[in-house]
Design a protein around this motif. Structure first.
Motif, mmCIF file in Angstrom:
data_model
loop_
_atom_site.group_PDB
_atom_site.id
_atom_site.type_symbol
_atom_site.label_atom_id
_atom_site.label_comp_id
_atom_site.label_asym_id
_atom_site.label_seq_id
_atom_site.Cartn_x
_atom_site.Cartn_y
_atom_site.Cartn_z
ATOM 1 N N SER A 1 -3.649 3.743 5.561
ATOM 2 C CA SER A 1 -3.667 2.283 5.687
ATOM 3 C C SER A 1 -4.967 1.745 6.277
ATOM 4 O O SER A 1 -5.394 0.637 5.943
ATOM 5 C CB SER A 1 -2.475 1.795 6.520
ATOM 6 N N MET B 1 -7.460 1.499 3.513
ATOM 7 C CA MET B 1 -7.003 0.466 2.578
ATOM 8 C C MET B 1 -7.238 -0.925 3.157
ATOM 9 O O MET B 1 -7.635 -1.846 2.429
ATOM 10 C CB MET B 1 -5.529 0.677 2.228
ATOM 11 N N TRP C 1 0.805 -1.216 0.000
ATOM 12 C CA TRP C 1 0.000 0.000 0.000
ATOM 13 C C TRP C 1 0.841 1.272 0.000
ATOM 14 O O TRP C 1 0.304 2.363 -0.194
ATOM 15 C CB TRP C 1 -0.933 0.018 1.211
#
Length: 246
Positions: free
Chosen positions: A198, A201, A127
Motif C-alpha cells: 500500500s 501504491m 488496492w
C-alpha cells in the motif's frame, strides 16, 4: 497465554520481521496503472469472495497473520477487503440517496458520507491491501464495525490488543488511528493495511492528478465538489493517516 502458544506466536512475528524489509524494497520498484489505483482492474487481485479478495501478497501475509493469531484463540476474519470502483460507487451513491432523501442538502450529505466512506476512485480498498477485520471466535454483534467493540469489554478487544502488538510484524498497520489531532475519516480500529504494497501504491496514487480525477467524476453529488472540498478531502481523508503508511 500458554508458553508454547506464546513461543509459536513469537516465531510467526519474527518470521514477518525478518522477511518484510527486503520485500518492501522490491515493492518500491513496482509500477502501477491508473486502473489499478482507482479500482478499475488489477491482475494482482486473488481470492474467491468479496471478503477474501486481496492483492496476492497481502493475502499471503494475511494468512500468515491469521495462523499466528489462531495459536492464541483469535480467528481473524476479513469482513471487507478488495473493493472495485463500481462497488465503492454503489456504497457512496446509496448513502448519498439516503441522506438527501432524509432532507440533507447535497453539501451536507457529502460531509456525512466522508465521515466513514470514500469517494469512488479514492478508496484504499481499491488496492486490495486494506482489510476490515473482526474476531470470528467472539460473539457477533448486530453491528460489526463499531469502535467500542474493539476496546474495554467489547467482543473484539482481545483481537485489537493482539493486532496492536503483532500486526506490524506481518506488515499490517492501522490506517485511521485514534490520534486526536488527525482529521478526515473517523477512527477505525478494524481497518488495517498491508504496508509493503500500500505504501508504494499510495506514492503512485499521489503522482496522479487526483484533483482532476475528482473533478471528472460522473457520480451523484459530484457537481458539488468545489475546489475547497477537493483540496480538503485530499489533505484530510486521503493523506491524514497513520504516518507509518505514508
Amino acid at each position: 497465554m500458554k508458553r508454547s502458544n506464546f513461543l509459536k506466536t513469537c516465531f510467526y512475528s519474527g518470521l514477518g520481521l525478518a522477511m518484510l524489509p527486503q520485500y518492501s524494497f522490491i515493492q518500491e520498484q513496482t509500477l502501477y496503472t491508473r486502473d489499478q489505483l482507482i479500482g478499475k482492474g488489477n491482475p494482482d487481485i486473488v481470492g474467491d469472495s468479496y471478503t477474501t479478495r486481496m492483492h496476492k501478497d497481502s493475502l499471503l501475509w494475511f494468512k500468515r497473520m491469521q495462523a499466528a493469531a489462531e495459536k492464541v484463540g483469535i480467528r481473524i476474519e476479513s469482513v471487507s477487503s478488495y473493493r472495485s470502483f463500481e462497488r465503492q460507487k454503489q456504497i457512496y451513491e446509496g448513502k448519498y440517496d439516503r441522506y438527501t432523501a432524509q432532507g440533507l442538502s447535497p453539501e451536507a450529505a457529502l460531509e456525512k458520507i466522508i465521515e466513514y466512506s470514500t469517494i469512488p476512485g479514492t478508496s484504499r480498498h481499491h488496492w486490495g491491501t486494506d482489510i476490515d477485520i473482526i474476531d470470528a471466535n467472539a460473539p457477533r454483534p448486530r453491528n460489526l464495525l463499531v469502535p467500542d467493540h474493539y476496546h474495554g469489554n467489547g467482543p473484539y478487544c482481545k483481537l485489537k490488543d493482539w493486532m496492536d502488538e503483532f500486526a506490524e510484524s506481518f506488515g499490517f498497520y492501522e490506517v485511521f488511528t485514534d490520534n486526536p489531532h488527525r482529521k478526515g475519516f473517523a477512527y477505525e480500529p478494524w481497518h488495517f493495511s498491508y504496508a509493503p504494497v500500500s505504501k508504494p501504491m499510495l506514492k503512485a496514487y499521489r503522482e496522479m492528478d487526483v484533483k482532476q480525477l475528482l473533478r471528472d467524476m460522473e457520480i451523484k453529488g459530484s457537481k458539488y465538489f468545489t475546489d475547497e472540498f477537493i483540496e480538503r478531502y485530499i489533505s484530510e481523508n486521503i493523506l491524514d493517516i497513520n504516518p507509518d503508511l505514508l
